[in-house]
Motif scaffolding. Sequence first.
Motif, PDB file in Angstrom:
ATOM      1  N   THR A 132       0.849  -1.185   0.000  1.00 20.75           N
ATOM      2  CA  THR A 132       0.000   0.000   0.000  1.00 20.75           C
ATOM      3  C   THR A 132       0.889   1.241   0.000  1.00 20.75           C
ATOM      4  O   THR A 132       1.853   1.326   0.760  1.00 20.75           O
ATOM      5  N   VAL A 133       0.561   2.188  -0.865  1.00 21.45           N
ATOM      6  CA  VAL A 133       1.359   3.401  -1.015  1.00 21.45           C
ATOM      7  C   VAL A 133       0.484   4.615  -0.763  1.00 21.45           C
ATOM      8  O   VAL A 133      -0.631   4.709  -1.283  1.00 21.45           O
ATOM      9  N   VAL A 134       0.988   5.532   0.039  1.00 19.81           N
ATOM     10  CA  VAL A 134       0.340   6.829   0.222  1.00 19.81           C
ATOM     11  C   VAL A 134       1.299   7.885  -0.311  1.00 19.81           C
ATOM     12  O   VAL A 134       2.396   8.061   0.219  1.00 19.81           O
ATOM     13  N   GLU A 135       0.895   8.550  -1.380  1.00 20.82           N
ATOM     14  CA  GLU A 135       1.696   9.624  -1.941  1.00 20.82           C
ATOM     15  C   GLU A 135       1.266  10.948  -1.328  1.00 20.82           C
ATOM     16  O   GLU A 135       0.076  11.177  -1.084  1.00 20.82           O
ATOM     17  N   LEU A 136       2.247  11.810  -1.089  1.00 20.85           N
ATOM     18  CA  LEU A 136       2.003  13.142  -0.537  1.00 20.85           C
ATOM     19  C   LEU A 136       2.446  14.152  -1.590  1.00 20.85           C
ATOM     20  O   LEU A 136       3.595  14.609  -1.599  1.00 20.85           O
ATOM     21  N   PRO A 137       1.554  14.508  -2.493  1.00 19.83           N
ATOM     22  CA  PRO A 137       1.933  15.361  -3.630  1.00 19.83           C
ATOM     23  C   PRO A 137       2.455  16.722  -3.176  1.00 19.83           C
ATOM     24  O   PRO A 137       1.912  17.351  -2.269  1.00 19.83           O
ATOM     25  N   GLY A 138       3.525  17.140  -3.815  1.00 19.88           N
ATOM     26  CA  GLY A 138       4.054  18.468  -3.567  1.00 19.88           C
ATOM     27  C   GLY A 138       4.924  18.601  -2.340  1.00 19.88           C
ATOM     28  O   GLY A 138       5.455  19.683  -2.076  1.00 19.88           O
ATOM     29  N   LEU A 139       5.112  17.531  -1.580  1.00 17.68           N
ATOM     30  CA  LEU A 139       5.954  17.591  -0.393  1.00 17.68           C
ATOM     31  C   LEU A 139       7.342  17.056  -0.708  1.00 17.68           C
ATOM     32  O   LEU A 139       7.501  16.135  -1.505  1.00 17.68           O
ATOM     33  N   GLY A 140       8.356  17.639  -0.057  1.00 18.61           N
ATOM     34  CA  GLY A 140       9.734  17.303  -0.344  1.00 18.61           C
ATOM     35  C   GLY A 140      10.275  16.172   0.498  1.00 18.61           C
ATOM     36  O   GLY A 140       9.539  15.271   0.931  1.00 18.61           O
ATOM     37  N   HIS A 141      11.574  16.239   0.777  1.00 19.32           N
ATOM     38  CA  HIS A 141      12.258  15.142   1.446  1.00 19.32           C
ATOM     39  C   HIS A 141      11.857  14.988   2.915  1.00 19.32           C
ATOM     40  O   HIS A 141      12.012  13.909   3.484  1.00 19.32           O
ATOM     41  N   TYR A 142      11.371  16.041   3.529  1.00 27.02           N
ATOM     42  CA  TYR A 142      10.941  16.001   4.929  1.00 27.02           C
ATOM     43  C   TYR A 142       9.433  16.256   5.028  1.00 27.02           C
ATOM     44  O   TYR A 142       8.997  17.262   5.579  1.00 27.02           O
ATOM     45  N   PRO A 143       8.610  15.334   4.539  1.00 29.42           N
ATOM     46  CA  PRO A 143       7.161  15.570   4.573  1.00 29.42           C
ATOM     47  C   PRO A 143       6.616  15.725   5.983  1.00 29.42           C
ATOM     48  O   PRO A 143       5.620  16.432   6.193  1.00 29.42           O
ATOM     49  N   GLN A 144       7.263  15.085   6.966  1.00 30.46           N
ATOM     50  CA  GLN A 144       6.775  15.186   8.339  1.00 30.46           C
ATOM     51  C   GLN A 144       6.991  16.582   8.919  1.00 30.46           C
ATOM     52  O   GLN A 144       6.307  16.974   9.876  1.00 30.46           O
ATOM     53  N   LEU A 145       7.921  17.346   8.354  1.00 32.56           N
ATOM     54  CA  LEU A 145       8.130  18.724   8.768  1.00 32.56           C
ATOM     55  C   LEU A 145       7.294  19.690   7.940  1.00 32.56           C
ATOM     56  O   LEU A 145       6.780  20.690   8.457  1.00 32.56           O
ATOM     57  N   GLU A 146       7.142  19.399   6.659  1.00 30.10           N
ATOM     58  CA  GLU A 146       6.389  20.296   5.787  1.00 30.10           C
ATOM     59  C   GLU A 146       4.888  20.270   6.083  1.00 30.10           C
ATOM     60  O   GLU A 146       4.238  21.315   6.102  1.00 30.10           O
ATOM     61  N   ASP A 147       4.346  19.073   6.284  1.00 32.09           N
ATOM     62  CA  ASP A 147       2.900  18.946   6.536  1.00 32.09           C
ATOM     63  C   ASP A 147       2.689  17.771   7.493  1.00 32.09           C
ATOM     64  O   ASP A 147       2.337  16.672   7.067  1.00 32.09           O
ATOM     65  N   PRO A 148       2.917  18.002   8.796  1.00 32.14           N
ATOM     66  CA  PRO A 148       2.824  16.890   9.748  1.00 32.14           C
ATOM     67  C   PRO A 148       1.441  16.251   9.804  1.00 32.14           C
ATOM     68  O   PRO A 148       1.335  15.051  10.063  1.00 32.14           O
ATOM     69  N   GLU A 149       0.399  17.008   9.525  1.00 33.65           N
ATOM     70  CA  GLU A 149      -0.953  16.435   9.561  1.00 33.65           C
ATOM     71  C   GLU A 149      -1.139  15.432   8.429  1.00 33.65           C
ATOM     72  O   GLU A 149      -1.641  14.319   8.637  1.00 33.65           O
ATOM     73  N   ALA A 150      -0.730  15.799   7.220  1.00 34.36           N
ATOM     74  CA  ALA A 150      -0.852  14.885   6.086  1.00 34.36           C
ATOM     75  C   ALA A 150       0.038  13.663   6.276  1.00 34.36           C
ATOM     76  O   ALA A 150      -0.366  12.526   5.982  1.00 34.36           O
ATOM     77  N   PHE A 151       1.242  13.887   6.777  1.00 37.60           N
ATOM     78  CA  PHE A 151       2.162  12.775   7.021  1.00 37.60           C
ATOM     79  C   PHE A 151       1.584  11.827   8.060  1.00 37.60           C
ATOM     80  O   PHE A 151       1.588  10.602   7.872  1.00 37.60           O
ATOM     81  N   ALA A 152       1.078  12.377   9.162  1.00 34.71           N
ATOM     82  CA  ALA A 152       0.535  11.536  10.232  1.00 34.71           C
ATOM     83  C   ALA A 152      -0.706  10.785   9.764  1.00 34.71           C
ATOM     84  O   ALA A 152      -0.915   9.625  10.142  1.00 34.71           O
ATOM     85  N   ALA A 153      -1.529  11.425   8.944  1.00 33.94           N
ATOM     86  CA  ALA A 153      -2.719  10.749   8.428  1.00 33.94           C
ATOM     87  C   ALA A 153      -2.318   9.546   7.582  1.00 33.94           C
ATOM     88  O   ALA A 153      -2.915   8.464   7.684  1.00 33.94           O
ATOM     89  N   GLY A 154      -1.297   9.726   6.743  1.00 35.28           N
ATOM     90  CA  GLY A 154      -0.806   8.607   5.945  1.00 35.28           C
ATOM     91  C   GLY A 154      -0.217   7.512   6.802  1.00 35.28           C
ATOM     92  O   GLY A 154      -0.427   6.319   6.551  1.00 35.28           O
ATOM     93  N   ALA A 155       0.514   7.909   7.844  1.00 40.02           N
ATOM     94  CA  ALA A 155       1.106   6.919   8.746  1.00 40.02           C
ATOM     95  C   ALA A 155       0.023   6.133   9.475  1.00 40.02           C
ATOM     96  O   ALA A 155       0.131   4.910   9.623  1.00 40.02           O
ATOM     97  N   ARG A 156      -1.006   6.830   9.942  1.00 40.17           N
ATOM     98  CA  ARG A 156      -2.096   6.125  10.646  1.00 40.17           C
ATOM     99  C   ARG A 156      -2.770   5.116   9.730  1.00 40.17           C
ATOM    100  O   ARG A 156      -3.100   3.994  10.145  1.00 40.17           O
TER     101      ARG A 156
END
Length: 288
Positions: A256-280
């Motif tokens: 299963t893959v969750v892509e985070l469009p437009g986010l760079g190498h540190y997605p957890q810093l750029e958009d922690p909410e989107a990153f955490a949602a994908g992680a959950r």
Amino acid sequence: MRVRQWRDGGRQLRTRAGSVFVRSAPGAGPTVVLLHGYPSSSYDFREVVERLGGRAWLAIDFLGFGLSEKPRPHHYSLFEQADIVEEAVAATVTGSIVLLAHDMGTSVATELLARDIDGALTCTLDRAVLSNGSVILEKASLRPIQKILRGPLGPVAARLANRPVFTHEFAQLFSAAHPLTKSEAEAQWELLSHAGGHRIAHLLTAYLAERVTHADRWHGAVRDWDKPLGFLWGTADPVATVAVLDGLRALRPAATVVELPGLGHYPQLEDPEAFAAGARLLLDIDNS
């Protein structure tokens, strides 16, 4: 959260390799173990852990990074970092774990997967998520400074490291839509330079060579591990590019893959909410 607050909420754990900083919180299980990347630390996950839906979590600064001991001379190895993870889990966690790994941490994670396949892992690992790591190194686009640090001029480059140079290089890893902030740059430099860590950057990059030497083992772990494995990817990453993600998909087509469009190498810093949602989603937290 500033560096001091993050530090004050954690502790030093003595391992066979040296003293490492760990921070954890109780909650529902399995425990989420967070593995950071190069050249940063567990501080990268400070806005993610509060979005893990009440899960127990454990964050570790690898030896040589962040608030952990930074011995020199020392042969820094992903195998040793994996040993440290196992020791930290044994000292902190009751029950099984899941992994959420970024950048260099993805190779530590794949070594743990390989140990699980071998029947040698000392903890119970239920599932794992890999995020923006150059696991398939030949498909990555290393930064010029990474190439220099790997070469004969590495020690010189490390001696010349300073805050302006670091800030410029680190900023290149962020997307145009979510640029590196001044406060983030200050915190990251504080952690990197803690105990003179910026002077051993050439030693810490040894993991890149290990990714080549042990590619069969770690790529094989991605392919053959028989538990849920997902990929969480900022697609604007200039280093661990979508070519790396495509390579991982080829190794593990059913992942299963969750892509985070437009986010760079540190997605957890750029958009922690989107990153955490994908992680959950990938860690099956919302359904547990």
